[in-house]
Design a protein around this motif. Structure first.
Motif, PDB file in Angstrom:
ATOM      1  N   MET A 206     -25.967 -38.032 -28.336  1.00  5.55           N
ATOM      2  CA  MET A 206     -26.654 -37.591 -29.397  1.00  5.55           C
ATOM      3  C   MET A 206     -28.250 -37.756 -29.172  1.00  5.55           C
ATOM      4  O   MET A 206     -28.561 -38.924 -29.325  1.00  5.55           O
ATOM      5  CB  MET A 206     -26.018 -37.989 -30.380  1.00  5.55           C
ATOM      6  CG  MET A 206     -26.678 -37.388 -31.827  1.00  5.55           C
ATOM      7  SD  MET A 206     -26.014 -37.915 -33.243  1.00  5.55           S
ATOM      8  CE  MET A 206     -26.323 -39.917 -33.440  1.00  5.55           C
ATOM      9  N   GLY A 207     -28.991 -36.739 -28.952  1.00  6.67           N
ATOM     10  CA  GLY A 207     -30.534 -37.088 -28.699  1.00  6.67           C
ATOM     11  C   GLY A 207     -31.034 -37.601 -27.530  1.00  6.67           C
ATOM     12  O   GLY A 207     -31.899 -38.021 -27.394  1.00  6.67           O
ATOM     13  N   ARG A 208     -30.204 -37.837 -26.565  1.00  7.32           N
ATOM     14  CA  ARG A 208     -30.389 -38.748 -25.309  1.00  7.32           C
ATOM     15  C   ARG A 208     -29.775 -37.796 -24.157  1.00  7.32           C
ATOM     16  O   ARG A 208     -28.780 -37.494 -24.261  1.00  7.32           O
ATOM     17  CB  ARG A 208     -30.002 -40.015 -25.310  1.00  7.32           C
ATOM     18  CG  ARG A 208     -30.595 -40.841 -26.468  1.00  7.32           C
ATOM     19  CD  ARG A 208     -32.274 -41.419 -26.252  1.00  7.32           C
ATOM     20  NE  ARG A 208     -32.606 -42.134 -27.219  1.00  7.32           N
ATOM     21  CZ  ARG A 208     -33.030 -41.915 -28.317  1.00  7.32           C
ATOM     22  NH1 ARG A 208     -33.203 -40.623 -28.547  1.00  7.32           N
ATOM     23  NH2 ARG A 208     -33.610 -42.881 -29.160  1.00  7.32           N
ATOM     24  N   PRO A 226     -38.293 -33.927 -25.151  1.00  3.90           N
ATOM     25  CA  PRO A 226     -38.510 -32.705 -25.666  1.00  3.90           C
ATOM     26  C   PRO A 226     -39.871 -32.152 -25.019  1.00  3.90           C
ATOM     27  O   PRO A 226     -40.652 -32.989 -24.349  1.00  3.90           O
ATOM     28  CB  PRO A 226     -38.743 -32.881 -27.010  1.00  3.90           C
ATOM     29  CG  PRO A 226     -37.908 -33.967 -27.465  1.00  3.90           C
ATOM     30  CD  PRO A 226     -37.855 -34.776 -26.082  1.00  3.90           C
ATOM     31  N   ARG A 357     -31.048 -27.996 -24.990  1.00  2.00           N
ATOM     32  CA  ARG A 357     -31.702 -27.915 -26.316  1.00  2.00           C
ATOM     33  C   ARG A 357     -30.959 -28.834 -27.521  1.00  2.00           C
ATOM     34  O   ARG A 357     -31.532 -29.558 -28.418  1.00  2.00           O
ATOM     35  CB  ARG A 357     -32.191 -26.549 -26.526  1.00  2.00           C
ATOM     36  CG  ARG A 357     -33.177 -26.239 -27.766  1.00  2.00           C
ATOM     37  CD  ARG A 357     -33.563 -25.041 -28.240  1.00  2.00           C
ATOM     38  NE  ARG A 357     -33.801 -24.025 -26.754  1.00  2.00           N
ATOM     39  CZ  ARG A 357     -35.029 -24.063 -26.660  1.00  2.00           C
ATOM     40  NH1 ARG A 357     -36.084 -24.511 -27.376  1.00  2.00           N
ATOM     41  NH2 ARG A 357     -35.518 -23.368 -25.575  1.00  2.00           N
ATOM     42  N   LEU A 360     -31.038 -32.449 -27.130  1.00  2.61           N
ATOM     43  CA  LEU A 360     -32.268 -33.097 -27.546  1.00  2.61           C
ATOM     44  C   LEU A 360     -32.523 -33.136 -29.044  1.00  2.61           C
ATOM     45  O   LEU A 360     -33.135 -33.985 -29.576  1.00  2.61           O
ATOM     46  CB  LEU A 360     -33.355 -32.443 -26.798  1.00  2.61           C
ATOM     47  CG  LEU A 360     -33.353 -32.658 -25.338  1.00  2.61           C
ATOM     48  CD1 LEU A 360     -34.589 -31.872 -24.735  1.00  2.61           C
ATOM     49  CD2 LEU A 360     -33.608 -34.108 -24.952  1.00  2.61           C
ATOM     50  N   ALA A 361     -31.851 -32.193 -29.874  1.00  3.59           N
ATOM     51  CA  ALA A 361     -32.122 -31.948 -31.116  1.00  3.59           C
ATOM     52  C   ALA A 361     -31.130 -32.911 -31.912  1.00  3.59           C
ATOM     53  O   ALA A 361     -31.043 -33.064 -33.043  1.00  3.59           O
ATOM     54  CB  ALA A 361     -31.649 -30.578 -31.595  1.00  3.59           C
ATOM     55  N   GLY A 362     -30.231 -33.628 -31.025  1.00  2.00           N
ATOM     56  CA  GLY A 362     -29.671 -34.876 -31.741  1.00  2.00           C
ATOM     57  C   GLY A 362     -28.250 -34.223 -32.368  1.00  2.00           C
ATOM     58  O   GLY A 362     -27.609 -34.775 -33.162  1.00  2.00           O
ATOM     59  N   ARG A 363     -27.817 -33.176 -31.820  1.00  2.00           N
ATOM     60  CA  ARG A 363     -26.449 -32.438 -32.402  1.00  2.00           C
ATOM     61  C   ARG A 363     -25.325 -33.533 -31.439  1.00  2.00           C
ATOM     62  O   ARG A 363     -25.505 -33.612 -30.440  1.00  2.00           O
ATOM     63  CB  ARG A 363     -26.195 -31.304 -32.052  1.00  2.00           C
ATOM     64  CG  ARG A 363     -27.401 -30.409 -32.925  1.00  2.00           C
ATOM     65  CD  ARG A 363     -27.084 -28.774 -32.450  1.00  2.00           C
ATOM     66  NE  ARG A 363     -28.544 -28.387 -33.034  1.00  2.00           N
ATOM     67  CZ  ARG A 363     -28.621 -26.975 -32.851  1.00  2.00           C
ATOM     68  NH1 ARG A 363     -28.085 -26.448 -31.925  1.00  2.00           N
ATOM     69  NH2 ARG A 363     -29.896 -26.446 -32.950  1.00  2.00           N
TER      70      ARG A 363
END
Length: 400
Positions: A206-208, A226, A357, A360-363
């Motif tokens: 998540m996000g990484r 990002p 995408r 990187l947005a943390g989904r």
């Protein structure tokens, strides 16, 4: 002012391979490289089966395989839920069912050393091409600088293989169409120990996102950030980079502290673009200068080599005969190489939109994947074929 049949700006994979193939065919060719040597950290060091096959066809495969390298036979993505096999290249068949990771400088030294065996080849280092010579609408060579000053080199054909920031392309007034990339990449190294995993893989959380490349004695790590986010990462101090290493890669937790500061980190500004037109009278653009590729699938070097092979197949004999090269023949190179470029970039854009995408947005679950893509009967075969050979692999048909 010197005269050559062909002058190539840029000693990367596209320029070096094209120079070798033309020299084999008896073409007077000069390769201009702006650096003093090839000893730089290129990062993109993947040699795929398609390129290994080209090396075999020109008699360099055995010599290449004597260079220290790491063979990757499987591509895997590790998520927080577990491992997802993406492609099993060992099922490709043939002599080279793997990707070879080898320093790009070794590859370029191999190719240019082989080219130097031919009397029609000349390599000029420290030669920075900054402009083209024009006669009306036609390009008739280049202007370059070296430690001795300014020079002009006239040629029947000029080839721009000088990378994604091509000065020859700019001088010729060719502007690529940009396709947005959501990420940049921070590259760095950490030591590798014998008990570490052996594979090269993608780590997604998540996000990484982290790409983990086995380089034998060290890990080459690519932390995906990002777009335009490197300044923000740096502002957080080096701990902002150590922390995701320790969290994503527990086996490296004890070594994350060896990363002292951002002087040990380089940033790749990811670009994805393509020229609408790869040629002018007397000028051909190939490789990254014609189409900058995203690092997704790691196919940039191999597309560049395929461009070079296609160009040599069409142009070597006319150049060797001393004939004027009609622009229609240069357009033929573009027609040949545009479909694989378009398809590969489309696939990269899909991965960027559906996987990179959102991650990187943390989904937490950026995309739903089967547990083992490599075992799916059709998708598995297509994926390994796409990664290993690309859309339209070229074979050497230029004369020797």
């Amino acid at each position: 002012m010197n005269q050559n049949t062909c002058v190539i700006a840029g000693g990367g994979p596209a320029g070096a391979v094209l120079a070798l193939l033309l020299a084999r065919a008896g073409v007077q060719v000069t390769l201009l490289e702006k650096h003093a040597d090839f000893l730089r950290d290129f990062r993109g060091d993947t040699i795929h089966p398609s390129t290994l096959q080209v090396l075999k066809e020109i008699g360099l495969a055995e010599e290449f395989l004597r260079i220290p390298h790491h063979k990757a036979r499987r591509m895997t993505m590790h998520t927080d839920e577990g491992a997802v096999p993406i492609a099993d290249l060992s099922k490709l068949g043939g002599e080279y069912p793997y990707i070879a990771f080898v320093p790009q400088w070794d590859f370029l030294n191999l190719v240019t050393t082989a080219a130097a065996r031919y009397p029609t080849f000349r390599l000029v280092m420290n030669a920075e091409v900054h402009d083209v010579i024009r006669e009306g609408d036609a390009v008739r060579g280049v202007r370059y600088r070296d430690p001795d000053g300014e020079h002009e080199l006239r040629a029947t054909l000029t080839v721009a293989a000088d990378g994604r920031r091509s000065d020859v392309r700019r001088a010729a007034g060719l502007v690529p169409v940009e396709h947005a990339a959501p990420m940049d990449v921070a590259w760095f190294r950490l030591p590798r120990e014998p008990a570490d995993p052996d594979e090269t893989f993608l780590r997604l959380s998540m996000g990484r996102i982290m790409v983990v490349i086995n380089r034998g004695t060290y890990w080459q790590l690519a932390y995906v950030i990002p777009k335009g986010g490197f300044d923000a990462l740096r502002a957080g101090g080096i701990e902002a980079l150590r922390e995701p290493v320790a969290r994503l890669l527990p086996f490296l937790k004890d070594r994350a502290g060896l990363l002292k500061d951002f002087d040990e980190v380089s940033v790749l500004s990811v670009a994805l673009n393509r020229l609408r037109r790869w040629h002018r009278p007397g000028l051909l653009v190939i490789g990254d200068a014609a189409h900058a590729m995203s690092p997704i699938f790691g196919v940039g070097i191999n597309l560049a080599v395929q461009d070079a092979v296609a160009a040599a197949n069409l142009l070597a004999e006319p150049l060797a005969s001393g004939a004027e090269i009609p622009e229609s023949l240069l357009a033929g190179v573009q027609r040949r190489r545009t479909p694989p470029t378009v398809v590969t970039q489309f696939a990269q854009r899909v991965v960027q939109a559906r996987l990179i995408r959102p991650a990187l947005a943390g989904r937490v679950k950026p995309v739903r994947l089967p547990r083992n893509l490599s075992h799916l009967p059709v998708i598995g075969a297509l994926t390994r074929r796409f990664i290993g050979f690309g859309v339209l692999p070229e074979h050497v048909r230029s004369p020797s």
